[in-house]
Design an enzyme around this catalytic site. Structure first.
Site, PDB file in Angstrom:
ATOM      1  N   HIS A   1      38.283  52.977  32.976  1.00  0.00           N
ATOM      2  CA  HIS A   1      37.716  52.053  33.968  1.00  0.00           C
ATOM      3  C   HIS A   1      36.199  51.963  33.771  1.00  0.00           C
ATOM      4  CE1 HIS A   1      38.428  50.158  38.170  1.00  0.00           C
ATOM      5  NE2 HIS A   1      37.344  49.646  37.632  1.00  0.00           N
TER       6      HIS A   1
ATOM      7  N   ARG B   1      43.073  45.021  37.139  1.00  0.00           N
ATOM      8  CA  ARG B   1      43.516  46.216  37.854  1.00  0.00           C
ATOM      9  C   ARG B   1      44.811  46.704  37.202  1.00  0.00           C
ATOM     10  NH1 ARG B   1      39.132  46.819  39.460  1.00  0.00           N
ATOM     11  NH2 ARG B   1      38.355  46.731  41.577  1.00  0.00           N
TER      12      ARG B   1
HETATM   13  P1  NDP Z   1      36.231  36.273  41.263  1.00  0.00           P
HETATM   14  O1  NDP Z   1      36.797  36.326  42.629  1.00  0.00           O
HETATM   15  O2  NDP Z   1      34.885  35.681  41.071  1.00  0.00           O
HETATM   16  O3  NDP Z   1      37.240  35.473  40.312  1.00  0.00           O
HETATM   17  C1  NDP Z   1      38.617  35.605  40.408  1.00  0.00           C
HETATM   18  C2  NDP Z   1      39.279  34.546  39.546  1.00  0.00           C
HETATM   19  O4  NDP Z   1      40.698  34.751  39.575  1.00  0.00           O
HETATM   20  C3  NDP Z   1      39.022  33.119  40.062  1.00  0.00           C
HETATM   21  O5  NDP Z   1      38.835  32.241  38.990  1.00  0.00           O
HETATM   22  C4  NDP Z   1      40.320  32.799  40.798  1.00  0.00           C
HETATM   23  O6  NDP Z   1      40.622  31.413  40.827  1.00  0.00           O
HETATM   24  C5  NDP Z   1      41.324  33.534  39.924  1.00  0.00           C
HETATM   25  N1  NDP Z   1      42.562  33.798  40.665  1.00  0.00           N
HETATM   26  C6  NDP Z   1      42.741  34.564  41.762  1.00  0.00           C
HETATM   27  N2  NDP Z   1      44.027  34.536  42.171  1.00  0.00           N
HETATM   28  C7  NDP Z   1      44.673  33.718  41.303  1.00  0.00           C
HETATM   29  C8  NDP Z   1      46.009  33.286  41.188  1.00  0.00           C
HETATM   30  N3  NDP Z   1      46.948  33.665  42.057  1.00  0.00           N
HETATM   31  N4  NDP Z   1      46.322  32.442  40.181  1.00  0.00           N
HETATM   32  C9  NDP Z   1      45.368  32.039  39.306  1.00  0.00           C
HETATM   33  N5  NDP Z   1      44.087  32.422  39.347  1.00  0.00           N
HETATM   34  C10 NDP Z   1      43.740  33.256  40.342  1.00  0.00           C
HETATM   35  O7  NDP Z   1      36.296  37.754  40.692  1.00  0.00           O
HETATM   36  P2  NDP Z   1      35.349  38.437  39.581  1.00  0.00           P
HETATM   37  O8  NDP Z   1      35.311  37.588  38.383  1.00  0.00           O
HETATM   38  O9  NDP Z   1      34.072  38.853  40.202  1.00  0.00           O
HETATM   39  O10 NDP Z   1      36.202  39.778  39.291  1.00  0.00           O
HETATM   40  C11 NDP Z   1      37.553  39.702  38.892  1.00  0.00           C
HETATM   41  C12 NDP Z   1      38.216  41.058  38.936  1.00  0.00           C
HETATM   42  O11 NDP Z   1      37.801  41.846  37.837  1.00  0.00           O
HETATM   43  C13 NDP Z   1      37.911  41.921  40.149  1.00  0.00           C
HETATM   44  O12 NDP Z   1      38.673  41.538  41.279  1.00  0.00           O
HETATM   45  C14 NDP Z   1      38.292  43.311  39.650  1.00  0.00           C
HETATM   46  O13 NDP Z   1      39.657  43.546  39.887  1.00  0.00           O
HETATM   47  C15 NDP Z   1      38.045  43.211  38.142  1.00  0.00           C
HETATM   48  N6  NDP Z   1      36.887  44.019  37.743  1.00  0.00           N
HETATM   49  C16 NDP Z   1      37.094  45.113  36.962  1.00  0.00           C
HETATM   50  C17 NDP Z   1      36.037  45.878  36.539  1.00  0.00           C
HETATM   51  C18 NDP Z   1      36.270  47.033  35.634  1.00  0.00           C
HETATM   52  O14 NDP Z   1      35.364  47.833  35.431  1.00  0.00           O
HETATM   53  N7  NDP Z   1      37.440  47.166  35.048  1.00  0.00           N
HETATM   54  C19 NDP Z   1      34.650  45.569  36.941  1.00  0.00           C
HETATM   55  C20 NDP Z   1      34.553  44.392  37.752  1.00  0.00           C
HETATM   56  C21 NDP Z   1      35.630  43.654  38.135  1.00  0.00           C
HETATM   57  P3  NDP Z   1      39.666  30.358  41.600  1.00  0.00           P
HETATM   58  O15 NDP Z   1      38.393  30.332  40.816  1.00  0.00           O
HETATM   59  O16 NDP Z   1      40.394  29.095  41.515  1.00  0.00           O
HETATM   60  O17 NDP Z   1      39.489  30.930  42.983  1.00  0.00           O
HETATM   61  C1  OXD Z   2      34.908  46.404  40.296  1.00  0.00           C
HETATM   62  C2  OXD Z   2      35.288  47.499  39.437  1.00  0.00           C
HETATM   63  O1  OXD Z   2      35.800  45.765  40.854  1.00  0.00           O
HETATM   64  O2  OXD Z   2      34.402  48.258  39.013  1.00  0.00           O
HETATM   65  O3  OXD Z   2      33.711  46.151  40.440  1.00  0.00           O
HETATM   66  O4  OXD Z   2      36.461  47.654  39.097  1.00  0.00           O
END
Ligand code: NDP
Ligand code: OXD
Length: 310
Positions: A273, A225
């Site tokens: 994005h 983000r």
């Molecule tokens: P998940 O919830 O599956 O994974 C999040 C990961 O981040 C987990 O491994 C989690 O750790 C880790 N995490 C969260 N908080 C912390 C912290 N404070 N310190 C260390 N590690 C942390 O999310 P997704 O993989 O599905 O998606 C991730 C993000 O990608 C979304 O939230 C979104 O913002 C972004 N995104 C962007 C897109 C785009 O088009 N640009 C499209 C899709 C997603 P743990 O495994 O230990 O819980």
């Molecule tokens: C998502 C994104 O979070 O598109 O899926 O950013």
């Protein structure tokens, strides 16, 4: 017949409605503005909903987020505390993220940025050979998307590590966790890839203090983000030549205003994005099955923990 209200910021809801109708004809997925009896609606399907959406449907019990990141819902003051939130896990986005990050990582690893600079100078100069194993990729977030990316990047022979809250056992991936292992993770990372959710703990994590712990010449790719990144800190580190380049897919304000200084920076590549988009068929399948499971009193995956923030 179960009625679901659908809201999507800036986009037509129609292709989603058609896909729901194809896969789950018993679900009546209607554009939120066309619903005549909003009190009857228990389920919402949304992407970046406004406060007005939640005000219109006072009896919602569950919302399904049409993307992976739920920051826009959790940041919406009109969302009642009792509503359950489910998000998309993968939904076709992992494969797209693999393509996106591979493209830009190879760009830097194979010195395409340097060749691009040489060409207008008519300069024929081969950049020194580097082995793939000497290129350390560090992924912030090893969740649904980050974990699959970590596995995928190994096919190039890169040295892959990831940072998450909990320790991961992923074949060939060095796992770092928590605040105490953040610095060693950054110090060994030539290419930092952000796939974190936006939470109070991760906001501003790509700041000067953290990014200056990356080795000189490192690159930063942010598809998490916009709020993860402190833009002025990035620009300073690029201008001081501590960082070699950056790729940004997400921004604090989207669309990025036309007059924003980022557009013109020679070391920054940007995309609107678009690194990964929710795909209709797998997302609809997941939402339909989740709704079915909820109505059967089961606990499907994808449930958002509001305390954790993702
Ligand atoms: P998940 O919830 O599956 O994974 C999040 C990961 O981040 C987990 O491994 C989690 O750790 C880790 N995490 C969260 N908080 C912390 C912290 N404070 N310190 C260390 N590690 C942390 O999310 P997704 O993989 O599905 O998606 C991730 C993000 O990608 C979304 O939230 C979104 O913002 C972004 N995104 C962007 C897109 C785009 O088009 N640009 C499209 C899709 C997603 P743990 O495994 O230990 O819980
Ligand atoms: C998502 C994104 O979070 O598109 O899926 O950013």
């Amino acid at each position: 017949m179960t009625t679901c209200a659908i809201y999507i910021q800036y986009e037509s809801t129609e292709p989603w409605q058609l896909e729901f109708n194809r896969q789950f004809p018993h679900l009546h997925v209607q554009n939120w503005q066309h619903i005549t009896d909003p009190e009857q609606v228990k389920y919402g399907i949304v992407w970046k909903p406004t406060e007005a959406f939640f005000q219109r449907f006072p009896n919602l019990t569950t919302v399904f987020n049409l993307g992976a990141g739920v920051d826009a819902i959790l940041g919406n003051r009109a969302v009642p505390k009792h509503i359950d939130i489910y998000r998309i896990e993968d939904g076709g986005m992992a494969a797209q993220m693999n393509q996106y990050f591979s493209y830009f990582l190879l760009h830097y690893f194979r010195d395409m940025d340097r060749y691009q600079q040489q060409q207008p100078l008519n300069q024929w100069q081969v950049q020194p050979f580097k082995s793939a194993s000497s290129f350390s990729v560090g992924i912030l977030g090893l969740g649904q998307l980050g974990a699959q990316l970590a596995q995928h990047l190994q096919s190039y022979g890169f040295d892959v590590a990831g940072w998450s809250r909990s320790r991961k056992q992923l074949h060939g991936v060095t796992s770092f966790t928590g605040a105490e292992e953040f610095e060693p993770f950054l110090r060994r990372t030539n290419a930092l890839c952000c796939l974190l959710p936006l939470t109070p703990d991760t906001q501003g994590i790509l700041n000067r203090q953290n990014m200056s712990q990356l080795p000189k010449g490192a690159v930063v790719i942010n598809a998490g983000r916009g709020e993860h990144l402190v833009v002025d800190d990035l620009v300073e580190l690029l201008d001081e030549n501590h960082l070699r380049g950056a790729v940004l897919d997400v921004f604090e304000q989207e669309p990025l205003p036309a007059e924003h200084k980022l557009w013109q920076h020679p070391k920054i590549m940007m995309t609107p994005h678009s690194s990964a988009q929710s795909e209709y068929a797998p997302c609809v399948e997941k939402i339909g099955n989740t709704l079915q499971a909820i109505t059967n009193n089961k606990s499907p995956s994808g449930f958002v923990d509001r305390i954790r923030g993702y």
